[in-house]
Design a protein around this motif. Structure first.
Motif, PDB file in Angstrom:
ATOM      1  N   LEU A 167       0.833  -1.203   0.000  1.00 36.32           N
ATOM      2  CA  LEU A 167       0.000   0.000   0.000  1.00 36.32           C
ATOM      3  C   LEU A 167       0.870   1.258   0.000  1.00 36.32           C
ATOM      4  O   LEU A 167       0.512   2.270  -0.609  1.00 36.32           O
ATOM      5  CB  LEU A 167      -0.924   0.006   1.221  1.00 36.32           C
ATOM      6  CG  LEU A 167      -2.181  -0.870   1.121  1.00 36.32           C
ATOM      7  CD1 LEU A 167      -2.926  -0.869   2.451  1.00 36.32           C
ATOM      8  CD2 LEU A 167      -3.096  -0.375  -0.002  1.00 36.32           C
ATOM      9  N   ASN A 168       2.005   1.195   0.685  1.00 42.57           N
ATOM     10  CA  ASN A 168       2.926   2.328   0.672  1.00 42.57           C
ATOM     11  C   ASN A 168       3.531   2.533  -0.716  1.00 42.57           C
ATOM     12  O   ASN A 168       3.739   3.668  -1.155  1.00 42.57           O
ATOM     13  CB  ASN A 168       4.027   2.121   1.715  1.00 42.57           C
ATOM     14  CG  ASN A 168       3.520   2.281   3.124  1.00 42.57           C
ATOM     15  OD1 ASN A 168       3.373   3.371   3.644  1.00 42.57           O
ATOM     16  ND2 ASN A 168       3.217   1.162   3.769  1.00 42.57           N
ATOM     17  N   ALA A 169       3.802   1.429  -1.408  1.00 39.02           N
ATOM     18  CA  ALA A 169       4.320   1.543  -2.773  1.00 39.02           C
ATOM     19  C   ALA A 169       3.264   2.150  -3.693  1.00 39.02           C
ATOM     20  O   ALA A 169       3.580   2.972  -4.567  1.00 39.02           O
ATOM     21  CB  ALA A 169       4.748   0.164  -3.283  1.00 39.02           C
ATOM     22  N   VAL A 170       2.001   1.762  -3.490  1.00 36.16           N
ATOM     23  CA  VAL A 170       0.914   2.332  -4.292  1.00 36.16           C
ATOM     24  C   VAL A 170       0.793   3.831  -4.026  1.00 36.16           C
ATOM     25  O   VAL A 170       0.643   4.635  -4.953  1.00 36.16           O
ATOM     26  CB  VAL A 170      -0.421   1.612  -3.985  1.00 36.16           C
ATOM     27  CG1 VAL A 170      -1.588   2.361  -4.625  1.00 36.16           C
ATOM     28  CG2 VAL A 170      -0.377   0.178  -4.490  1.00 36.16           C
ATOM     29  N   GLU A 171       0.866   4.219  -2.751  1.00 31.40           N
ATOM     30  CA  GLU A 171       0.789   5.646  -2.416  1.00 31.40           C
ATOM     31  C   GLU A 171       1.942   6.419  -3.054  1.00 31.40           C
ATOM     32  O   GLU A 171       1.748   7.528  -3.569  1.00 31.40           O
ATOM     33  CB  GLU A 171       0.804   5.832  -0.899  1.00 31.40           C
ATOM     34  CG  GLU A 171       0.842   7.276  -0.446  1.00 31.40           C
ATOM     35  CD  GLU A 171      -0.323   8.107  -0.965  1.00 31.40           C
ATOM     36  OE1 GLU A 171      -0.110   9.300  -1.263  1.00 31.40           O
ATOM     37  OE2 GLU A 171      -1.439   7.559  -1.084  1.00 31.40           O
ATOM     38  N   ALA A 172       3.153   5.843  -3.036  1.00 29.24           N
ATOM     39  CA  ALA A 172       4.291   6.512  -3.665  1.00 29.24           C
ATOM     40  C   ALA A 172       4.058   6.680  -5.163  1.00 29.24           C
ATOM     41  O   ALA A 172       4.388   7.722  -5.747  1.00 29.24           O
ATOM     42  CB  ALA A 172       5.566   5.710  -3.412  1.00 29.24           C
ATOM     43  N   ALA A 173       3.458   5.662  -5.791  1.00 28.46           N
ATOM     44  CA  ALA A 173       3.158   5.747  -7.224  1.00 28.46           C
ATOM     45  C   ALA A 173       2.099   6.812  -7.496  1.00 28.46           C
ATOM     46  O   ALA A 173       2.200   7.592  -8.455  1.00 28.46           O
ATOM     47  CB  ALA A 173       2.691   4.386  -7.739  1.00 28.46           C
ATOM     48  N   LEU A 174       1.078   6.860  -6.634  1.00 28.16           N
ATOM     49  CA  LEU A 174       0.016   7.848  -6.821  1.00 28.16           C
ATOM     50  C   LEU A 174       0.522   9.265  -6.581  1.00 28.16           C
ATOM     51  O   LEU A 174       0.068  10.217  -7.230  1.00 28.16           O
ATOM     52  CB  LEU A 174      -1.155   7.533  -5.892  1.00 28.16           C
ATOM     53  CG  LEU A 174      -1.917   6.238  -6.209  1.00 28.16           C
ATOM     54  CD1 LEU A 174      -2.971   5.967  -5.147  1.00 28.16           C
ATOM     55  CD2 LEU A 174      -2.553   6.292  -7.596  1.00 28.16           C
ATOM     56  N   ALA A 175       1.472   9.420  -5.655  1.00 31.26           N
ATOM     57  CA  ALA A 175       2.064  10.737  -5.425  1.00 31.26           C
ATOM     58  C   ALA A 175       2.828  11.203  -6.663  1.00 31.26           C
ATOM     59  O   ALA A 175       2.782  12.386  -7.037  1.00 31.26           O
ATOM     60  CB  ALA A 175       2.982  10.695  -4.210  1.00 31.26           C
ATOM     61  N   LEU A 176       3.533  10.265  -7.322  1.00 33.75           N
ATOM     62  CA  LEU A 176       4.220  10.607  -8.567  1.00 33.75           C
ATOM     63  C   LEU A 176       3.206  10.953  -9.663  1.00 33.75           C
ATOM     64  O   LEU A 176       3.431  11.857 -10.471  1.00 33.75           O
ATOM     65  CB  LEU A 176       5.104   9.444  -9.016  1.00 33.75           C
ATOM     66  CG  LEU A 176       6.378   9.204  -8.198  1.00 33.75           C
ATOM     67  CD1 LEU A 176       7.059   7.915  -8.646  1.00 33.75           C
ATOM     68  CD2 LEU A 176       7.339  10.382  -8.351  1.00 33.75           C
ATOM     69  N   LYS A 177       2.089  10.232  -9.670  1.00 38.27           N
ATOM     70  CA  LYS A 177       1.026  10.529 -10.638  1.00 38.27           C
ATOM     71  C   LYS A 177       0.474  11.932 -10.418  1.00 38.27           C
ATOM     72  O   LYS A 177       0.261  12.687 -11.372  1.00 38.27           O
ATOM     73  CB  LYS A 177      -0.090   9.495 -10.515  1.00 38.27           C
ATOM     74  CG  LYS A 177      -1.287   9.762 -11.408  1.00 38.27           C
ATOM     75  CD  LYS A 177      -2.402   8.755 -11.156  1.00 38.27           C
ATOM     76  CE  LYS A 177      -3.647   9.101 -11.978  1.00 38.27           C
ATOM     77  NZ  LYS A 177      -4.755   8.138 -11.734  1.00 38.27           N
ATOM     78  N   ASP A 178       0.262  12.286  -9.150  1.00 36.60           N
ATOM     79  CA  ASP A 178      -0.241  13.629  -8.835  1.00 36.60           C
ATOM     80  C   ASP A 178       0.725  14.712  -9.304  1.00 36.60           C
ATOM     81  O   ASP A 178       0.315  15.779  -9.751  1.00 36.60           O
ATOM     82  CB  ASP A 178      -0.474  13.769  -7.331  1.00 36.60           C
ATOM     83  CG  ASP A 178      -1.600  12.875  -6.824  1.00 36.60           C
ATOM     84  OD1 ASP A 178      -2.426  12.436  -7.648  1.00 36.60           O
ATOM     85  OD2 ASP A 178      -1.627  12.597  -5.604  1.00 36.60           O
ATOM     86  N   GLU A 179       2.031  14.412  -9.178  1.00 37.04           N
ATOM     87  CA  GLU A 179       3.049  15.414  -9.513  1.00 37.04           C
ATOM     88  C   GLU A 179       3.360  15.458 -11.002  1.00 37.04           C
ATOM     89  O   GLU A 179       3.531  16.537 -11.578  1.00 37.04           O
ATOM     90  CB  GLU A 179       4.336  15.119  -8.729  1.00 37.04           C
ATOM     91  CG  GLU A 179       5.463  16.094  -8.989  1.00 37.04           C
ATOM     92  CD  GLU A 179       6.736  15.753  -8.224  1.00 37.04           C
ATOM     93  OE1 GLU A 179       7.775  16.377  -8.508  1.00 37.04           O
ATOM     94  OE2 GLU A 179       6.690  14.855  -7.355  1.00 37.04           O
ATOM     95  N   LEU A 180       3.435  14.273 -11.631  1.00 39.06           N
ATOM     96  CA  LEU A 180       3.923  14.201 -13.003  1.00 39.06           C
ATOM     97  C   LEU A 180       2.848  13.850 -14.026  1.00 39.06           C
ATOM     98  O   LEU A 180       3.097  13.927 -15.236  1.00 39.06           O
ATOM     99  CB  LEU A 180       5.053  13.152 -13.092  1.00 39.06           C
ATOM    100  CG  LEU A 180       6.235  13.337 -12.134  1.00 39.06           C
ATOM    101  CD1 LEU A 180       7.190  12.160 -12.244  1.00 39.06           C
ATOM    102  CD2 LEU A 180       6.948  14.648 -12.434  1.00 39.06           C
ATOM    103  N   GLY A 181       1.678  13.408 -13.550  1.00 39.85           N
ATOM    104  CA  GLY A 181       0.610  13.061 -14.478  1.00 39.85           C
ATOM    105  C   GLY A 181       0.801  11.727 -15.175  1.00 39.85           C
ATOM    106  O   GLY A 181       0.298  11.527 -16.296  1.00 39.85           O
ATOM    107  N   CYS A 182       1.498  10.787 -14.548  1.00 41.53           N
ATOM    108  CA  CYS A 182       1.765   9.496 -15.177  1.00 41.53           C
ATOM    109  C   CYS A 182       0.616   8.518 -14.920  1.00 41.53           C
ATOM    110  O   CYS A 182      -0.301   8.773 -14.151  1.00 41.53           O
ATOM    111  CB  CYS A 182       3.075   8.916 -14.653  1.00 41.53           C
ATOM    112  SG  CYS A 182       3.192   8.878 -12.855  1.00 41.53           S
ATOM    113  N   LYS A 183       0.686   7.360 -15.557  1.00 39.17           N
ATOM    114  CA  LYS A 183      -0.313   6.311 -15.409  1.00 39.17           C
ATOM    115  C   LYS A 183       0.195   5.293 -14.398  1.00 39.17           C
ATOM    116  O   LYS A 183       1.374   4.944 -14.383  1.00 39.17           O
ATOM    117  CB  LYS A 183      -0.551   5.634 -16.764  1.00 39.17           C
ATOM    118  CG  LYS A 183      -1.548   4.479 -16.734  1.00 39.17           C
ATOM    119  CD  LYS A 183      -1.689   3.870 -18.130  1.00 39.17           C
ATOM    120  CE  LYS A 183      -2.636   2.693 -18.116  1.00 39.17           C
ATOM    121  NZ  LYS A 183      -2.769   2.069 -19.467  1.00 39.17           N
TER     122      LYS A 183
END
Length: 242
Positions: A17-33
């Motif tokens: 879940l922490n890895a998912v949150e880190a990925a979502l934080a990058l999505k919020d910042e960079l707009g990635c999928k």
């Protein structure tokens, strides 16, 4: 010598879940999928839908009876093959939890990177920056803390204290309810050699299970410091420790 998983409640691994949150934080910042992969029985689809309600764009379920009983080596091999089948782009980052709560080996994430021949960093405590070519991370290891810059594509495993996972959104749950979950089975993998999967493809195995021997109970010494010292000396000499 294997877990009876059918008799247990299935939950999302907390570190993941922490890895998912880190990925979502990058999505919020960079707009990635963000695409989430999990290997497990068919009911694990529910966990992927929970991740979609957190903001994950797509879920991939890796499931087949041929995968049952896989150790960390076989598991990493299967997940790496599934990711490779899905496709690894030149600017991808694969994020994984540091370890699972059942085995606690912390082996699967780095092993996936090795199977995919990707640069990787384990026990990442902080993502300090990311640009078009690389991600910068801080790793807190046993006795040292180090910063690394890793070029894409790469893999990092996230420490459990790096972030606090966001809660699923009811609106996102409704929005993604009809979104399909991609299912990959044994037939979808390019390697059809059964000797590389499941119990047969696992170099480690449980030889026996046993209750640990009962440890000696604590002994409390009464009296003043001199009396306690004499009592401790007597115990240690009696056990031939001194």
């Amino acid at each position: 010598g294997t877990l009876d998983r059918a008799s247990m409640q299935t939950i999302i691994n907390p570190d993941d879940l922490n890895a998912v949150e880190a990925a979502l934080a990058l999505k919020d910042e960079l707009g990635c999928k963000v695409v989430a992969f999990t290997m497990g029985p068919p009911p694990a689809e529910g966990m992927l839908r929970e991740l979609m309600a957190m903001g994950v764009d797509e879920g991939v379920l890796i499931t087949a009876r041929e995968f049952g009983g896989s150790d960390t080596y076989a598991t990493s091999q299967i997940i790496a093959a599934a990711i490779d089948t899905y496709g690894v782009e030149s600017d991808d980052i694969i994020l994984a939890g540091r370890q699972a709560i059942d085995g606690d080996t912390a082996q699967v994430g780095p092993a996936i990177a090795e199977h995919l021949t990707l640069p990787h960093a384990a026990w990442v405590a902080e993502i300090t920056g990311a640009d078009e070519s690389a991600i910068r991370v801080r790793q807190d290891l046993v006795s040292v803390s180090q910063e690394s810059e890793i070029p894409y594509p790469c893999l990092i495993t996230v420490d459990k204290d790096m972030c606090v996972p966001r809660l699923p959104s009811y609106l996102l749950k409704k929005e993604t309810a009809a979104r399909p979950v991609r299912v990959l089975t044994f037939e979808d993998l390019p390697d059809q050699d059964l000797s590389r999967y499941g119990l047969i493809g696992s170099p480690t195995a449980v030889v026996r299970m046993f209750a640990p021997p009962e440890r000696e109970k604590q002994v409390y010494l009464e009296g003043d410091a001199a009396g306690k010292t004499d009592g401790l000396f007597a115990i240690l000499t009696g056990k031939k420790i001194i």
